[in-house]
Design an enzyme around this catalytic site. Structure first.
Site, PDB file in Angstrom:
ATOM      1  N   LYS A 149       0.849  -1.195   0.000  1.00 30.17           N
ATOM      2  CA  LYS A 149       0.000   0.000   0.000  1.00 30.17           C
ATOM      3  C   LYS A 149       0.888   1.250   0.000  1.00 30.17           C
ATOM      4  O   LYS A 149       1.736   1.420   0.867  1.00 30.17           O
ATOM      5  CB  LYS A 149      -0.898   0.031   1.237  1.00 30.17           C
ATOM      6  CG  LYS A 149      -1.854   1.230   1.246  1.00 30.17           C
ATOM      7  CD  LYS A 149      -2.818   1.163   2.396  1.00 30.17           C
ATOM      8  CE  LYS A 149      -2.268   1.781   3.650  1.00 30.17           C
ATOM      9  NZ  LYS A 149      -2.125   3.256   3.605  1.00 30.17           N
ATOM     10  N   ASP A 182      -3.420   4.463  -1.735  1.00 31.35           N
ATOM     11  CA  ASP A 182      -4.326   4.939  -0.682  1.00 31.35           C
ATOM     12  C   ASP A 182      -4.166   6.444  -0.494  1.00 31.35           C
ATOM     13  O   ASP A 182      -3.538   6.897   0.458  1.00 31.35           O
ATOM     14  CB  ASP A 182      -3.988   4.167   0.608  1.00 31.35           C
ATOM     15  CG  ASP A 182      -4.906   4.516   1.762  1.00 31.35           C
ATOM     16  OD1 ASP A 182      -6.034   4.984   1.505  1.00 31.35           O
ATOM     17  OD2 ASP A 182      -4.491   4.315   2.918  1.00 31.35           O
ATOM     18  N   LEU A 183      -4.755   7.208  -1.420  1.00 29.05           N
ATOM     19  CA  LEU A 183      -4.601   8.666  -1.351  1.00 29.05           C
ATOM     20  C   LEU A 183      -5.820   9.333  -0.708  1.00 29.05           C
ATOM     21  O   LEU A 183      -5.839  10.550  -0.527  1.00 29.05           O
ATOM     22  CB  LEU A 183      -4.309   9.238  -2.741  1.00 29.05           C
ATOM     23  CG  LEU A 183      -3.005   8.709  -3.367  1.00 29.05           C
ATOM     24  CD1 LEU A 183      -2.740   9.339  -4.729  1.00 29.05           C
ATOM     25  CD2 LEU A 183      -1.806   8.937  -2.454  1.00 29.05           C
ATOM     26  N   LYS A 184      -6.832   8.554  -0.392  1.00 27.57           N
ATOM     27  CA  LYS A 184      -7.998   9.029   0.398  1.00 27.57           C
ATOM     28  C   LYS A 184      -8.508  10.388  -0.098  1.00 27.57           C
ATOM     29  O   LYS A 184      -8.549  11.371   0.663  1.00 27.57           O
ATOM     30  CB  LYS A 184      -7.621   9.147   1.880  1.00 27.57           C
ATOM     31  CG  LYS A 184      -7.208   7.843   2.530  1.00 27.57           C
ATOM     32  CD  LYS A 184      -7.051   8.014   4.031  1.00 27.57           C
ATOM     33  CE  LYS A 184      -6.588   6.770   4.727  1.00 27.57           C
ATOM     34  NZ  LYS A 184      -5.179   6.414   4.449  1.00 27.57           N
ATOM     35  N   ASP A 231     -10.805  13.412  -0.913  1.00 21.67           N
ATOM     36  CA  ASP A 231     -11.995  13.965  -0.250  1.00 21.67           C
ATOM     37  C   ASP A 231     -12.128  15.415  -0.675  1.00 21.67           C
ATOM     38  O   ASP A 231     -11.443  16.296  -0.149  1.00 21.67           O
ATOM     39  CB  ASP A 231     -11.833  13.857   1.277  1.00 21.67           C
ATOM     40  CG  ASP A 231     -13.153  14.068   2.009  1.00 21.67           C
ATOM     41  OD1 ASP A 231     -14.179  14.325   1.343  1.00 21.67           O
ATOM     42  OD2 ASP A 231     -13.163  13.952   3.243  1.00 21.67           O
ATOM     43  N   ASP A 232     -13.015  15.658  -1.678  1.00 21.50           N
ATOM     44  CA  ASP A 232     -13.133  17.018  -2.214  1.00 21.50           C
ATOM     45  C   ASP A 232     -14.461  17.111  -2.961  1.00 21.50           C
ATOM     46  O   ASP A 232     -15.266  16.159  -2.927  1.00 21.50           O
ATOM     47  CB  ASP A 232     -11.917  17.302  -3.133  1.00 21.50           C
ATOM     48  CG  ASP A 232     -11.518  18.776  -3.133  1.00 21.50           C
ATOM     49  OD1 ASP A 232     -12.427  19.631  -3.228  1.00 21.50           O
ATOM     50  OD2 ASP A 232     -10.311  19.066  -3.037  1.00 21.50           O
ATOM     51  N   PRO A 246     -17.078  17.032  -6.150  1.00 21.48           N
ATOM     52  CA  PRO A 246     -17.142  16.010  -7.206  1.00 21.48           C
ATOM     53  C   PRO A 246     -16.178  16.236  -8.371  1.00 21.48           C
ATOM     54  O   PRO A 246     -15.479  15.314  -8.792  1.00 21.48           O
ATOM     55  CB  PRO A 246     -18.614  16.064  -7.659  1.00 21.48           C
ATOM     56  CG  PRO A 246     -19.348  16.493  -6.430  1.00 21.48           C
ATOM     57  CD  PRO A 246     -18.431  17.471  -5.731  1.00 21.48           C
ATOM     58  N   THR A 301      -9.956   4.236  11.157  1.00 19.51           N
ATOM     59  CA  THR A 301      -9.819   3.311  12.298  1.00 19.51           C
ATOM     60  C   THR A 301      -9.144   3.965  13.506  1.00 19.51           C
ATOM     61  O   THR A 301      -9.072   3.365  14.574  1.00 19.51           O
ATOM     62  CB  THR A 301      -9.009   2.072  11.873  1.00 19.51           C
ATOM     63  OG1 THR A 301      -7.779   2.512  11.285  1.00 19.51           O
ATOM     64  CG2 THR A 301      -9.765   1.216  10.880  1.00 19.51           C
ATOM     65  N   ARG A 353       2.891  -0.831  10.643  1.00 17.28           N
ATOM     66  CA  ARG A 353       3.952  -0.792  11.654  1.00 17.28           C
ATOM     67  C   ARG A 353       4.270  -2.110  12.345  1.00 17.28           C
ATOM     68  O   ARG A 353       5.454  -2.348  12.642  1.00 17.28           O
ATOM     69  CB  ARG A 353       3.641   0.329  12.668  1.00 17.28           C
ATOM     70  CG  ARG A 353       3.831   1.713  12.056  1.00 17.28           C
ATOM     71  CD  ARG A 353       3.143   2.791  12.849  1.00 17.28           C
ATOM     72  NE  ARG A 353       1.692   2.695  12.736  1.00 17.28           N
ATOM     73  CZ  ARG A 353       0.838   3.519  13.322  1.00 17.28           C
ATOM     74  NH1 ARG A 353       1.301   4.507  14.086  1.00 17.28           N
ATOM     75  NH2 ARG A 353      -0.463   3.384  13.153  1.00 17.28           N
TER      76      ARG A 353
HETATM   77  O1  LIG Z   1      -9.258   3.857   8.359  1.00 20.54           O
HETATM   78  C1  LIG Z   1      -8.082   3.724   7.975  1.00 20.54           C
HETATM   79  C2  LIG Z   1      -7.717   3.894   6.652  1.00 20.54           C
HETATM   80  C3  LIG Z   1      -6.414   3.707   6.282  1.00 20.54           C
HETATM   81  N1  LIG Z   1      -5.480   3.370   7.183  1.00 20.54           N
HETATM   82  C4  LIG Z   1      -4.095   3.163   6.710  1.00 20.54           C
HETATM   83  O2  LIG Z   1      -3.689   1.815   6.974  1.00 20.54           O
HETATM   84  C5  LIG Z   1      -2.361   1.769   7.424  1.00 20.54           C
HETATM   85  C6  LIG Z   1      -2.326   1.156   8.796  1.00 20.54           C
HETATM   86  O3  LIG Z   1      -0.999   1.161   9.280  1.00 20.54           O
HETATM   87  P1  LIG Z   1      -0.600   0.600  10.711  1.00 20.54           P
HETATM   88  O4  LIG Z   1       0.836   0.986  10.821  1.00 20.54           O
HETATM   89  O5  LIG Z   1      -0.816  -0.882  10.669  1.00 20.54           O
HETATM   90  O6  LIG Z   1      -1.459   1.264  11.737  1.00 20.54           O
HETATM   91  C7  LIG Z   1      -1.826   3.207   7.385  1.00 20.54           C
HETATM   92  O7  LIG Z   1      -1.126   3.358   6.166  1.00 20.54           O
HETATM   93  C8  LIG Z   1      -3.066   4.069   7.369  1.00 20.54           C
HETATM   94  O8  LIG Z   1      -2.891   5.237   6.597  1.00 20.54           O
HETATM   95  C9  LIG Z   1      -5.832   3.195   8.492  1.00 20.54           C
HETATM   96  O9  LIG Z   1      -5.002   2.884   9.365  1.00 20.54           O
HETATM   97  N2  LIG Z   1      -7.135   3.360   8.843  1.00 20.54           N
END
Ligand SMILES: O=c1ccn([C@@H]2O[C@H](COP(=O)(O)O)[C@@H](O)[C@H]2O)c(=O)[nH]1
Length: 243
Positions: free
Chosen positions: A37, A64-66, A68-69, A71, A128, A220
């Site tokens: 990722k 995973d650039l998420k 949010d803006d 349309p 999360t 991590r």
């Molecule tokens: O809700 C979310 C969305 C994305 N992430 C991403 O996942 C990894 C988690 O990394 P760890 O080091 O295992 O915590 C990280 O790149 C986040 O940007 C997320 O954690 N939660």
């Protein structure tokens, strides 16, 4: 393919490092990892160059650039990102229905123009790192957390997205409501031996798979381990017991 290889293909390792050199070192240290990722930290540092590095090693890529803006803006970003030929791409569900629909269309347009497969577009339901208390008191959302996550997932599904990013704590409920064809990708995964860090809604790798996750995102616990290869092996062995 053995059980172990199959289960390893459901783990996406978060390449959260500051530069290309550190990224390459980690990728080459963990040759068994199929999915990587690339998130905000690394992409901001390297740009699309890191995607070429991963492709040249036949890796699968979660970008995973998420986004949010509005349309028009998210559509433009998805159109561009889809030209890279990545496998998964993220947008926040909070961008709203119009943005989610525009992003879906635009990512298909971008991929078609570039002659590559469109990425699976998946929406973040609720990060999360947010607890139920923060949702209520900081974000002022007047819904229980599981209900809010479900509403965001349904919004994504109704808008034509391929799936969502969700906490493993909500994955069973989302699986039951959204069905088996909707991708559920879970970060916030913590083996019992790893630090929880800033994650608030976590489960172990085995618990997340049992609950119904398609993919686990783990950063991590592997990447900052003293021995990343050993951390990967321990996670792989834990998953082999339940998959
Ligand atoms: O809700 C979310 C969305 C994305 N992430 C991403 O996942 C990894 C988690 O990394 P760890 O080091 O295992 O915590 C990280 O790149 C986040 O940007 C997320 O954690 N939660």
């Amino acid at each position: 393919m053995g059980n172990r290889e199959q289960v390893e293909q459901r783990v996406i390792v978060a390449l959260d490092v500051p530069d290309e050199q550190s990224a390459i070192a980690l990728i080459d240290q963990l040759p068994q990892v199929v999915w990587w990722k690339v998130g905000l930290e690394l992409f901001t540092s390297t740009g699309p160059k890191i995607l070429e590095v991963l492709k040249s090693r036949q890796k699968r890529i979660f970008l995973d650039l998420k986004f949010d803006d509005i349309p028009n803006t998210v559509a433009g970003a998805c159109r561009s990102a889809a030209t890279y030929g990545v496998d998964l791409l993220t947008i926040h569900a909070t961008a709203g229905r119009d943005a989610l629909k525009a992003a879906t269309e635009a990512s298909h347009e971008g991929a078609t123009k570039a002659g590559v497969e469109p990425p699976k577009l998946i929406a973040i339901t609720l990060l999360t790192s947010i607890s139920a208390r923060q949702l209520a008191f900081d974000l002022k959302i007047p819904l229980e957390l599981p209900e809010y996550a479900l509403e965001m997932a349904l919004l994504a599904q109704e808008s034509g997205l391929d799936g969502v990013v969700c906490s493993p704590q909500e994955v069973a409920q989302l699986r039951q409501t959204c069905g088996n064809d909707f991708l559920l990708v879970c970060p916030g995964i913590r083996p019992t031996w790893a630090d929880i860090g800033d994650q608030k809604r976590s489960l172990t790798p085995a618990q997340a798979i049992i609950a119904g996750a398609d993919y686990l995102v783990i950063g991590r616990p592997i990447t900052t381990a003293t021995e990343p290869e050993l951390a990967w092996k321990r996670i792989s062995e834990e998953l082999t017991t339940v998959a």
